[in-house]
Design an enzyme around this catalytic site. Structure first.
Site, PDB file in Angstrom:
ATOM      1  N   ASP A  69       0.862  -1.175   0.000  1.00  0.00           N
ATOM      2  CA  ASP A  69       0.000   0.000   0.000  1.00  0.00           C
ATOM      3  C   ASP A  69       0.900   1.227   0.000  1.00  0.00           C
ATOM      4  O   ASP A  69       1.900   1.252   0.719  1.00  0.00           O
ATOM      5  CB  ASP A  69      -0.916   0.003   1.228  1.00  0.00           C
ATOM      6  N   TYR A 150       0.847  11.053  -8.869  1.00  0.00           N
ATOM      7  CA  TYR A 150       1.401  12.369  -8.564  1.00  0.00           C
ATOM      8  C   TYR A 150       2.802  12.552  -9.150  1.00  0.00           C
ATOM      9  O   TYR A 150       3.469  13.543  -8.842  1.00  0.00           O
ATOM     10  CB  TYR A 150       1.439  12.563  -7.037  1.00  0.00           C
ATOM     11  N   ASP A 151       3.255  11.623  -9.988  1.00  0.00           N
ATOM     12  CA  ASP A 151       4.611  11.699 -10.558  1.00  0.00           C
ATOM     13  C   ASP A 151       4.942  13.054 -11.205  1.00  0.00           C
ATOM     14  O   ASP A 151       6.055  13.546 -11.038  1.00  0.00           O
ATOM     15  CB  ASP A 151       4.833  10.578 -11.588  1.00  0.00           C
ATOM     16  N   ARG A 177       8.335   2.319  -3.758  1.00  0.00           N
ATOM     17  CA  ARG A 177       7.842   0.949  -3.987  1.00  0.00           C
ATOM     18  C   ARG A 177       9.004   0.010  -4.267  1.00  0.00           C
ATOM     19  O   ARG A 177       9.073  -1.097  -3.726  1.00  0.00           O
ATOM     20  CB  ARG A 177       6.863   0.949  -5.167  1.00  0.00           C
TER      21      ARG A 177
HETATM   22  P1  IMP Z   1      -1.031   1.996  -4.446  1.00  0.00           P
HETATM   23  O1  IMP Z   1      -1.327   1.650  -3.017  1.00  0.00           O
HETATM   24  O2  IMP Z   1       0.345   1.593  -4.889  1.00  0.00           O
HETATM   25  O3  IMP Z   1      -2.113   1.513  -5.375  1.00  0.00           O
HETATM   26  O4  IMP Z   1      -1.040   3.599  -4.531  1.00  0.00           O
HETATM   27  C1  IMP Z   1      -2.164   4.392  -4.119  1.00  0.00           C
HETATM   28  C2  IMP Z   1      -2.117   5.764  -4.762  1.00  0.00           C
HETATM   29  O5  IMP Z   1      -0.959   6.494  -4.314  1.00  0.00           O
HETATM   30  C3  IMP Z   1      -2.014   5.762  -6.281  1.00  0.00           C
HETATM   31  O6  IMP Z   1      -3.292   5.660  -6.871  1.00  0.00           O
HETATM   32  C4  IMP Z   1      -1.362   7.119  -6.549  1.00  0.00           C
HETATM   33  O7  IMP Z   1      -2.313   8.156  -6.492  1.00  0.00           O
HETATM   34  C5  IMP Z   1      -0.413   7.277  -5.369  1.00  0.00           C
HETATM   35  N1  IMP Z   1       0.918   6.731  -5.692  1.00  0.00           N
HETATM   36  C6  IMP Z   1       1.492   5.614  -5.158  1.00  0.00           C
HETATM   37  N2  IMP Z   1       2.695   5.391  -5.695  1.00  0.00           N
HETATM   38  C7  IMP Z   1       2.884   6.374  -6.601  1.00  0.00           C
HETATM   39  C8  IMP Z   1       3.961   6.661  -7.495  1.00  0.00           C
HETATM   40  O8  IMP Z   1       4.985   5.953  -7.598  1.00  0.00           O
HETATM   41  N3  IMP Z   1       3.802   7.758  -8.253  1.00  0.00           N
HETATM   42  C9  IMP Z   1       2.697   8.553  -8.196  1.00  0.00           C
HETATM   43  N4  IMP Z   1       1.672   8.310  -7.417  1.00  0.00           N
HETATM   44  C10 IMP Z   1       1.752   7.235  -6.598  1.00  0.00           C
END
Ligand code: IMP
Length: 193
Positions: A69, A150-151, A177
């Site tokens: 997450d 948000y990249d 990540r």
């Molecule tokens: P998730 O838990 O990896 O699915 O991320 C949840 C949300 O966090 C995503 O939908 C993005 O809005 C934001 N987010 C997470 N990782 C990234 C990233 O590497 N770049 C940009 N936005 C991110």
């Protein structure tokens, strides 16, 4: 070969991890194990949400598994959007989320932000967490076309380009990540020795 479930529906993420663990673990995603439940993410932290996903698989499928997450934390916004990163502007999408962050940051000089990922692992009834963090600052305008979320507004410390101006390989060397996944992978590899 030992089976390991990645509690995600994201096939791109699954493929990446499959390659990294090839020969040591057979990585399956939620679809592979016949799970089409949208696992509720009702926790208050990234760790709680990651754990909710592994807990679901543990309870309903009795299999070893991991889940991740992630989100963006902005210092001047009291760490928002945080766990609400995917739906900060409602259910509308990445661009709207990013625009809302820019709007809420108008006129604010403290631009410090960070991306964070927490991975939860359940292996042989033991629970583990792995974390990755990347610190940076927020631009006032979006730039770059790579990546997602948000990249286009996030500039990692030590760089003068946004995540969206980097190649995927370059982002993967430093991203939150990738850091958390590398910790998971090295733990799993040492566990099979
Ligand atoms: P998730 O838990 O990896 O699915 O991320 C949840 C949300 O966090 C995503 O939908 C993005 O809005 C934001 N987010 C997470 N990782 C990234 C990233 O590497 N770049 C940009 N936005 C991110």
């Amino acid at each position: 070969m030992r089976e390991l479930v990645f509690a995600t529906n994201n096939t791109h993420k699954t493929e990446e991890v499959k390659q990294l663990l090839a020969g040591q673990y057979q990585v399956l995603n939620l679809k592979d194990i016949g799970c089409d439940t949208d696992i509720p993410e009702t926790g208050n932290t990234f760790a709680e949400n990651a754990r909710l996903k592994t807990s679901f698989v543990e309870t309903h499928y009795q299999m070893d598994c991991f889940a991740d997450d992630s989100g963006l934390e902005v210092e001047a916004l009291n760490n928002a959007p945080g766990i609400y990163s995917a739906r900060y502007a409602g259910q509308r999408g990445d661009r709207e989320n990013l625009e809302l962050v820019l709007k809420n940051m108008e006129g604010i000089t403290n631009r410090k932000a960070r991306f964070k990922t927490v991975v939860s692992l359940v292996q042989q009834n033991q629970h583990y967490f792995f974390e990755g963090v990347i610190n940076g600052t927020l631009r006032e305008k979006a730039s770059g076309a790579e990546g997602f979320g948000y990249d286009p507004i996030f500039v990692p410390d030590g760089y003068d380009i946004t995540f969206a101006e980097m190649s995927m390989a370059q982002k993967n060397e430093i991203s939150h990540r990738a850091q958390a996944m590398r910790k998971l992978i090295s733990f799993l590899k040492s566990a099979t020795l």
